[in-house]
Design an enzyme around this catalytic site. Structure first.
Site, PDB file in Angstrom:
ATOM      1  N   PRO A   1     -15.539 -28.600 -19.145  1.00 30.11           N
ATOM      2  CA  PRO A   1     -14.762 -28.966 -18.321  1.00 30.11           C
ATOM      3  C   PRO A   1     -14.027 -28.441 -17.931  1.00 30.11           C
ATOM      4  O   PRO A   1     -14.008 -26.464 -17.929  1.00 30.11           O
ATOM      5  CB  PRO A   1     -13.594 -29.603 -19.954  1.00 30.11           C
ATOM      6  CG  PRO A   1     -13.926 -29.142 -21.048  1.00 30.11           C
ATOM      7  CD  PRO A   1     -15.863 -28.535 -20.582  1.00 30.11           C
TER       8      PRO A   1
ATOM      9  N   PHE B   1      -7.480 -30.117 -29.422  1.00 25.29           N
ATOM     10  CA  PHE B   1      -6.570 -31.017 -28.637  1.00 25.29           C
ATOM     11  C   PHE B   1      -7.565 -31.542 -27.956  1.00 25.29           C
ATOM     12  O   PHE B   1      -7.818 -33.097 -28.243  1.00 25.29           O
ATOM     13  CB  PHE B   1      -5.737 -30.290 -27.278  1.00 25.29           C
ATOM     14  CG  PHE B   1      -5.440 -31.178 -26.598  1.00 25.29           C
ATOM     15  CD1 PHE B   1      -4.130 -31.606 -26.756  1.00 25.29           C
ATOM     16  CD2 PHE B   1      -6.024 -30.520 -24.670  1.00 25.29           C
ATOM     17  CE1 PHE B   1      -3.819 -32.387 -25.597  1.00 25.29           C
ATOM     18  CE2 PHE B   1      -5.771 -31.158 -24.132  1.00 25.29           C
ATOM     19  CZ  PHE B   1      -4.391 -31.782 -24.065  1.00 25.29           C
TER      20      PHE B   1
ATOM     21  N   TYR C   1     -14.297 -14.383 -22.465  1.00 20.99           N
ATOM     22  CA  TYR C   1     -14.250 -15.826 -23.347  1.00 20.99           C
ATOM     23  C   TYR C   1     -15.479 -16.446 -22.157  1.00 20.99           C
ATOM     24  O   TYR C   1     -16.081 -17.685 -22.802  1.00 20.99           O
ATOM     25  CB  TYR C   1     -13.221 -15.947 -22.916  1.00 20.99           C
ATOM     26  CG  TYR C   1     -12.912 -17.655 -22.826  1.00 20.99           C
ATOM     27  CD1 TYR C   1     -13.192 -18.400 -23.768  1.00 20.99           C
ATOM     28  CD2 TYR C   1     -12.680 -19.103 -21.797  1.00 20.99           C
ATOM     29  CE1 TYR C   1     -12.857 -20.578 -24.721  1.00 20.99           C
ATOM     30  CE2 TYR C   1     -12.239 -20.316 -22.295  1.00 20.99           C
ATOM     31  CZ  TYR C   1     -12.695 -20.981 -23.247  1.00 20.99           C
ATOM     32  OH  TYR C   1     -12.110 -22.432 -23.122  1.00 20.99           O
TER      33      TYR C   1
ATOM     34  N   ASP D   1     -16.791 -23.860 -41.887  1.00 22.60           N
ATOM     35  CA  ASP D   1     -16.327 -22.708 -41.092  1.00 22.60           C
ATOM     36  C   ASP D   1     -17.862 -22.401 -39.834  1.00 22.60           C
ATOM     37  O   ASP D   1     -18.893 -21.794 -41.222  1.00 22.60           O
ATOM     38  CB  ASP D   1     -15.917 -21.235 -42.092  1.00 22.60           C
ATOM     39  CG  ASP D   1     -14.984 -20.835 -40.590  1.00 22.60           C
ATOM     40  OD1 ASP D   1     -15.486 -19.891 -40.002  1.00 22.60           O
ATOM     41  OD2 ASP D   1     -14.178 -20.064 -41.543  1.00 22.60           O
TER      42      ASP D   1
ATOM     43  N   LYS E   1     -19.046 -18.119 -24.119  1.00 23.81           N
ATOM     44  CA  LYS E   1     -19.081 -20.321 -23.645  1.00 23.81           C
ATOM     45  C   LYS E   1     -20.126 -20.545 -23.173  1.00 23.81           C
ATOM     46  O   LYS E   1     -21.605 -20.811 -23.257  1.00 23.81           O
ATOM     47  CB  LYS E   1     -18.447 -20.378 -22.577  1.00 23.81           C
ATOM     48  CG  LYS E   1     -16.893 -20.562 -23.380  1.00 23.81           C
ATOM     49  CD  LYS E   1     -17.118 -22.484 -24.228  1.00 23.81           C
ATOM     50  CE  LYS E   1     -15.277 -23.236 -24.634  1.00 23.81           C
ATOM     51  NZ  LYS E   1     -15.460 -23.718 -25.964  1.00 23.81           N
TER      52      LYS E   1
ATOM     53  N   SER F   1      -4.307 -24.024 -23.178  1.00 20.42           N
ATOM     54  CA  SER F   1      -4.561 -24.272 -22.190  1.00 20.42           C
ATOM     55  C   SER F   1      -3.237 -25.604 -21.554  1.00 20.42           C
ATOM     56  O   SER F   1      -2.472 -25.349 -20.743  1.00 20.42           O
ATOM     57  CB  SER F   1      -5.915 -26.195 -21.544  1.00 20.42           C
ATOM     58  OG  SER F   1      -5.895 -27.217 -22.880  1.00 20.42           O
TER      59      SER F   1
END
Length: 347
Positions: A188, A15, A159, A65, A163, A203
């Site tokens: 973000p 996205f 998650y 990959d 990050k 999202s």
């Protein structure tokens, strides 16, 4: 004729990535984007076409990959910049948190090593708000780029850990092995804005579920929201502005909305869906208790009732970045879903 500067964008079907590619092409850059399978190229071209691109001559595709070393040296060869967007998305059910953490950390290091060895000037890393806020309690002042998630806290979701540890590893690599390679990071908050195909980001699922009446009541989760078009423009500013080297930037409007606020925005903008949209919240204790038997709710349970204020002062001051409002981003998400027939218009 001057040769266009080449930008490598990883994970081109994502996205955020596809909006970055769209803006790069519009600004005259050449783009090479990676996909795990070249079968994704048709989807990416469909999304870019929906975004207004008519000339694909400056766009190329490469199969690579993040979990394998193969191809990354060729992918980065000849690039002036790289924007590393690709990363594991939240898998809500997993046996071992390292299923999310390891690919994120190893992936960013593969890209950085290949970029350094190819003589790339700067890499922009798409990190996340999840690398900033997690593990902090009793917060009362807005989060800034100076904040880092505390991954030692037990309830921090994998998650957010992935990050945080991936971004930490990136900065450590630059310090110890960068050999002059520059790095900037963009973090973000919740990303909304126009989806460009029926294959859309996790999202945006929340908006579709709200409009379709799948959510009868919402958890008490506050969040910042930002338009994907502004997230893309911030990446490009972080890529090109000399002063952005070595910096991280929160991509946020600075507003904080509850999920009920999101439902209210949708109700006002799309009154034909009013009856479908929730008006009640679920008590925090219910969410936390349910998460004990439903692992897919663990991430939500870890953030219910938590403070979520953020500041975009740094990006505004350093990069003259001025994002659209959260309301504009949320309405644009819903409108694009109606336009593409992802959600049936009840009007």
């Amino acid at each position: 004729m001057m040769t266009k500067k080449l930008v490598v964008v990883t994970g081109g079907s994502g996205f955020i990535a596809v909006h970055i590619i769209l803006q790069l092409l519009q600004q005259g850059f050449a783009v090479r984007t990676t996909v795990r399978s070249l079968q994704k190229t048709a989807l990416i071209k469909e999304m870019l076409t929906n975004g207004g691109v008519t000339d694909f001559s400056a766009l190329s595709f490469a199969e690579a990959d993040l979990t394998h070393d193969a191809h990354w040296a060729e992918v980065l060869r000849g690039a002036t910049y790289a924007i590393h967007v690709a990363s594991p998305t939240p898998n809500r059910v997993f046996k071992d948190e390292n299923e999310m953490i390891q690919p994120a950390v190893e992936g960013v290091l593969r890209v950085l090593k290949a970029a350094r060895d190819a003589g790339v000037k700067r890499v922009v890393l798409t990190s996340a708000y999840g690398a900033v806020f997690a593990g902090h309690h009793h917060r009362t002042t807005p989060y800034t780029e100076a904040d880092w998630s505390d991954v030692t806290v037990k309830k921090v979701h994998a998650y957010q850990k992935s990050k945080t540890l991936a971004e930490r590893a990136a900065w450590q690599f630059i310090r110890e092995h960068g050999n002059g390679l520059e790095l900037a990071a963009v973090n973000p908050v919740g990303v909304m804005g126009p989806v460009l195909s029926s294959d859309y980001s996790h999202s945006n699922v929340q908006v579709r579920q709200l409009l379709e009446g799948q959510i009868k009541a919402v958890p008490h989760v506050d969040s910042g929201y930002v338009d994907v078009r502004d997230v893309a423009s911030l990446h490009i500013l972080a890529m090109t502005a000399p002063q952005a080297a070595g910096e991280r930037f929160l991509a946020t409007t600075g507003e904080t909305l509850s999920m009920l606020d999101v439902a209210t925005i949708l109700r006002e903008a799309f009154p034909q869906f009013a009856a479908k949209l929730p008006t009640k919240t679920i008590p925090n204790v219910v969410i936390k208790a349910t998460a004990l038997v439903k692992p897919e709710l663990k991430m939500i349970a870890s953030i219910v009732g938590e403070y979520a204020g953020t500041s975009n002062e740094k990006a505004v001051r350093m990069l003259d970045w001025h994002p659209r409002s959260a309301k504009t981003a949320i309405v644009a998400t819903a409108q694009s879903m109606l336009d593409l027939g992802i959600v049936a218009d009840r009007g």
